[in-house]
Write a protein that holds these residues in place. Structure first.
Motif, PDB file in Angstrom:
ATOM      1  N   ARG A  52       0.836  -1.191   0.000  1.00 35.54           N
ATOM      2  CA  ARG A  52       0.000   0.000   0.000  1.00 35.54           C
ATOM      3  C   ARG A  52       0.871   1.240   0.000  1.00 35.54           C
ATOM      4  NH1 ARG A  52      -3.529  -1.660   5.047  1.00 35.54           N
ATOM      5  NH2 ARG A  52      -1.484  -2.386   5.620  1.00 35.54           N
ATOM      6  N   PRO A  53       0.309   2.381  -0.387  1.00 40.11           N
ATOM      7  CA  PRO A  53       1.111   3.608  -0.371  1.00 40.11           C
ATOM      8  C   PRO A  53       1.556   3.948   1.051  1.00 40.11           C
ATOM      9  CG  PRO A  53      -1.094   4.015  -1.281  1.00 40.11           C
ATOM     10  CD  PRO A  53      -1.039   2.594  -0.851  1.00 40.11           C
ATOM     11  N   SER A  54       2.680   4.632   1.135  1.00 45.53           N
ATOM     12  CA  SER A  54       3.179   5.052   2.438  1.00 45.53           C
ATOM     13  C   SER A  54       2.338   6.214   2.965  1.00 45.53           C
ATOM     14  CB  SER A  54       4.641   5.494   2.317  1.00 45.53           C
ATOM     15  OG  SER A  54       4.706   6.690   1.567  1.00 45.53           O
ATOM     16  N   LEU A  55       2.486   6.505   4.231  1.00 44.74           N
ATOM     17  CA  LEU A  55       1.771   7.628   4.832  1.00 44.74           C
ATOM     18  C   LEU A  55       2.136   8.924   4.117  1.00 44.74           C
ATOM     19  CD1 LEU A  55      -0.074   8.850   6.970  1.00 44.74           C
ATOM     20  CD2 LEU A  55       1.897   8.917   8.510  1.00 44.74           C
ATOM     21  N   LYS A  56       3.394   9.093   3.786  1.00 46.46           N
ATOM     22  CA  LYS A  56       3.828  10.295   3.073  1.00 46.46           C
ATOM     23  C   LYS A  56       3.106  10.414   1.736  1.00 46.46           C
ATOM     24  CE  LYS A  56       7.887  12.394   0.956  1.00 46.46           C
ATOM     25  NZ  LYS A  56       9.318  12.260   0.683  1.00 46.46           N
ATOM     26  N   GLU A  57       3.046   9.312   0.991  1.00 43.53           N
ATOM     27  CA  GLU A  57       2.363   9.342  -0.305  1.00 43.53           C
ATOM     28  C   GLU A  57       0.883   9.658  -0.138  1.00 43.53           C
ATOM     29  OE1 GLU A  57       5.155   6.119  -2.684  1.00 43.53           O
ATOM     30  OE2 GLU A  57       3.482   5.410  -1.473  1.00 43.53           O
ATOM     31  N   LEU A  58       0.258   9.093   0.895  1.00 43.18           N
ATOM     32  CA  LEU A  58      -1.157   9.377   1.137  1.00 43.18           C
ATOM     33  C   LEU A  58      -1.385  10.848   1.459  1.00 43.18           C
ATOM     34  CD1 LEU A  58      -2.260   6.288   3.234  1.00 43.18           C
ATOM     35  CD2 LEU A  58      -2.990   6.874   0.923  1.00 43.18           C
ATOM     36  N   LEU A  59      -0.538  11.416   2.304  1.00 39.48           N
ATOM     37  CA  LEU A  59      -0.712  12.816   2.706  1.00 39.48           C
ATOM     38  C   LEU A  59      -0.429  13.788   1.567  1.00 39.48           C
ATOM     39  CD1 LEU A  59       0.818  12.723   6.285  1.00 39.48           C
ATOM     40  CD2 LEU A  59      -1.601  12.862   5.658  1.00 39.48           C
ATOM     41  N   LEU A  60       0.486  13.422   0.680  1.00 41.73           N
ATOM     42  CA  LEU A  60       0.822  14.306  -0.425  1.00 41.73           C
ATOM     43  C   LEU A  60      -0.087  14.130  -1.633  1.00 41.73           C
ATOM     44  CD1 LEU A  60       4.721  14.191  -0.297  1.00 41.73           C
ATOM     45  CD2 LEU A  60       3.209  16.038   0.439  1.00 41.73           C
ATOM     46  N   HIS A  61      -0.917  13.106  -1.620  1.00 44.47           N
ATOM     47  CA  HIS A  61      -1.806  12.851  -2.741  1.00 44.47           C
ATOM     48  C   HIS A  61      -2.877  13.941  -2.828  1.00 44.47           C
ATOM     49  CE1 HIS A  61      -4.781  10.784  -5.275  1.00 44.47           C
ATOM     50  NE2 HIS A  61      -3.712  10.179  -5.774  1.00 44.47           N
ATOM     51  N   GLU A  62      -3.299  14.265  -4.031  1.00 44.01           N
ATOM     52  CA  GLU A  62      -4.283  15.329  -4.248  1.00 44.01           C
ATOM     53  C   GLU A  62      -5.592  15.073  -3.501  1.00 44.01           C
ATOM     54  OE1 GLU A  62      -5.566  18.919  -5.355  1.00 44.01           O
ATOM     55  OE2 GLU A  62      -3.557  18.142  -5.758  1.00 44.01           O
ATOM     56  N   SER A  63      -6.003  13.826  -3.402  1.00 44.61           N
ATOM     57  CA  SER A  63      -7.268  13.527  -2.727  1.00 44.61           C
ATOM     58  C   SER A  63      -7.202  13.759  -1.217  1.00 44.61           C
ATOM     59  CB  SER A  63      -7.693  12.085  -3.004  1.00 44.61           C
ATOM     60  OG  SER A  63      -6.777  11.192  -2.412  1.00 44.61           O
ATOM     61  N   ALA A  64      -5.998  13.917  -0.667  1.00 41.51           N
ATOM     62  CA  ALA A  64      -5.859  14.157   0.770  1.00 41.51           C
ATOM     63  C   ALA A  64      -6.149  15.614   1.120  1.00 41.51           C
ATOM     64  CB  ALA A  64      -4.453  13.785   1.228  1.00 41.51           C
ATOM     65  N   ARG A  65      -6.202  16.474   0.148  1.00 42.29           N
ATOM     66  CA  ARG A  65      -6.436  17.895   0.404  1.00 42.29           C
ATOM     67  C   ARG A  65      -7.924  18.129   0.634  1.00 42.29           C
ATOM     68  NH1 ARG A  65      -1.537  18.230  -0.161  1.00 42.29           N
ATOM     69  NH2 ARG A  65      -0.259  18.478  -1.981  1.00 42.29           N
ATOM     70  N   ALA A  66      -8.239  18.906   1.650  1.00 45.24           N
ATOM     71  CA  ALA A  66      -9.641  19.195   1.963  1.00 45.24           C
ATOM     72  C   ALA A  66      -9.723  20.534   2.681  1.00 45.24           C
ATOM     73  CB  ALA A  66     -10.220  18.100   2.841  1.00 45.24           C
ATOM     74  N   ASP A  67     -10.897  21.123   2.647  1.00 46.83           N
ATOM     75  CA  ASP A  67     -11.135  22.351   3.394  1.00 46.83           C
ATOM     76  C   ASP A  67     -11.658  21.961   4.768  1.00 46.83           C
ATOM     77  OD1 ASP A  67     -10.408  24.020   1.299  1.00 46.83           O
ATOM     78  OD2 ASP A  67     -12.418  23.934   0.427  1.00 46.83           O
ATOM     79  N   PHE A  68     -11.005  22.459   5.783  1.00 50.51           N
ATOM     80  CA  PHE A  68     -11.417  22.183   7.139  1.00 50.51           C
ATOM     81  C   PHE A  68     -12.052  23.421   7.734  1.00 50.51           C
ATOM     82  CE2 PHE A  68      -7.904  19.195   6.541  1.00 50.51           C
ATOM     83  CZ  PHE A  68      -8.528  18.015   6.913  1.00 50.51           C
TER      84      PHE A  68
END
Length: 85
Positions: A52-68
């Motif tokens: 599976r992707p690493s935590l770094k890859e998950l956090l840097l992926h475009e889908s990880a971006r969100a408005d909070f």
């Protein structure tokens, strides 16, 4: 998968490596408990590519971006800070 006590693995490293390359992964035990597995570089690359992707890859992926939405701070009284001295 053959099991190798750590003492035998240390004493017969070349045999352990040859067996790994010829027969596949080899288990190394320490005091009777499974401690490690020796795998060929081809198997290692296959396993890491399928991981599976690493935590770094998950956090840097475009889908990880969100408005909070951050809630406004409350009106609680804060303690005053005084300098010691």
């Amino acid at each position: 998968m053959q099991t190798w006590p750590v003492q035998n693995a240390k004493a017969r490293l070349r045999k352990l490596l040859d067996t790994c390359l010829a027969e596949g992964p080899q288990m190394v035990t320490r005091r009777g408990a499974e401690a490690a597995v020796l795998v060929s570089i081809d198997e290692w690359r296959r396993l890491t590519a399928a991981a599976r992707p690493s935590l770094k890859e998950l956090l840097l992926h475009e889908s990880a971006r969100a408005d909070f939405s951050i809630p406004a701070r409350g009106n609680a009284r804060r303690r005053s800070v005084t300098a010691l001295g």
